[in-house]
Enzyme design. Structure first.
Site, PDB file in Angstrom:
ATOM      1  CB  SER A  93     136.224 -33.869 -25.173  1.00 25.78           C
ATOM      2  OG  SER A  93     137.131 -34.701 -25.884  1.00 25.78           O
ATOM      3  CE1 TYR A 153     132.192 -35.146 -28.933  1.00 26.38           C
ATOM      4  CE2 TYR A 153     134.586 -35.284 -29.042  1.00 26.38           C
ATOM      5  CZ  TYR A 153     133.412 -35.399 -28.319  1.00 26.38           C
ATOM      6  OH  TYR A 153     133.452 -35.758 -26.998  1.00 26.38           O
TER       7      TYR A 153
END
Length: 233
Positions: free
Chosen positions: A138, A150
């Site tokens: 990501s 996250y």
């Protein structure tokens, strides 16, 4: 068909994983997709018309026995393994200062341990085919966000990609980290709404994954960061 290449994709029943699976199947690959939801996998296969070259395996990306089972069943069904795509992952969409820790262990195990387990379970087979490992990371694994746990898991995936490359490159195995920006997928379901601004599609990220998989023998593209135009960070 018996000589066509083989891919195993975790979290392949929806979103980016499903888009990659569809692209590879269209290109004549044989594909295994895994996921925790048996019904979702059934619906995915049914939606494609139950293709002969698709194997679905229910299991958790964070449980080594499940990952080993998926690899073993792939090798039994197809006789080889050319690519693995560590795609399974999710976010709790909260912060370390204000979030609910109850959801964190599963997120950390799925996002960080999961890719490591897939590498461990598949590396011997990939050495035989001089194949490729693709880790779906990501942009959050490169850009710090306030309290973003996250993001910390994706920083770990960024490091795992390079650490793995350094170990397996001598065996002819390639490693590519594909790090998407904001993508319109079920990832946002638990968030409650899509984020503002332009979003990429799962199919656009699949383009990048398949592009990396198709690199010529001897070429190792290691990091691909893909943002939608207009995403500043």
């Amino acid at each position: 068909m018996t000589d066509s290449p083989v891919a195993l994709i975790t979290g392949g029943g929806s979103g980016i994983g499903a888009a990659v699976a569809r692209r590879l199947l269209d290109d004549g690959w044989r594909v295994t997709v895994t996921g925790r939801g048996e019904q979702r996998l059934r619906d995915f296969a049914a939606g494609l018309g139950e293709p002969e070259g698709l194997l679905t395996v229910t299991g958790s990306a964070a449980e080594y026995a499940d990952v080993q089972d998926a690899v073993a069943r792939t090798l039994k069904a197809y006789g080889r393994l050319d690519t693995v795509v560590a795609n399974a992952g999710f976010a709790t969409h909260d912060t370390v200062a204000e979030g609910d820790p109850a959801g964190w262990p599963e997120m950390v195990l799925t996002n960080v341990l999961g890719p490591a387990l897939l590498i461990r379970a598949s590396v011997d087979a990939l050495k035989e085919t001089r194949g490729r490992i693709v880790l779906v990371g990501s942009v959050a694994g490169f850009v710090n966000g306030p309290g973003n746990l996250y993001g910390a898991t994706k920083w770990a995936v960024t490091g795992l990609a390079e650490n793995t490359r350094r170990q397996v490159t001598e065996y002819g195995v390639g490693v590519t980290l594909v790090a998407p920006g904001r993508v319109e997928t079920p990832f946002w379901d638990s968030y409650g709404s899509l984020p503002p601004g332009r979003l990429l599609t799962a199919e656009q990220i699949a383009d990048s994954v398949v592009w990396a998989i198709r690199r010529p023998a001897g070429v190792d593209v290691n990091t691909v960061v893909v943002r939608p135009i207009g995403q500043p960070v």
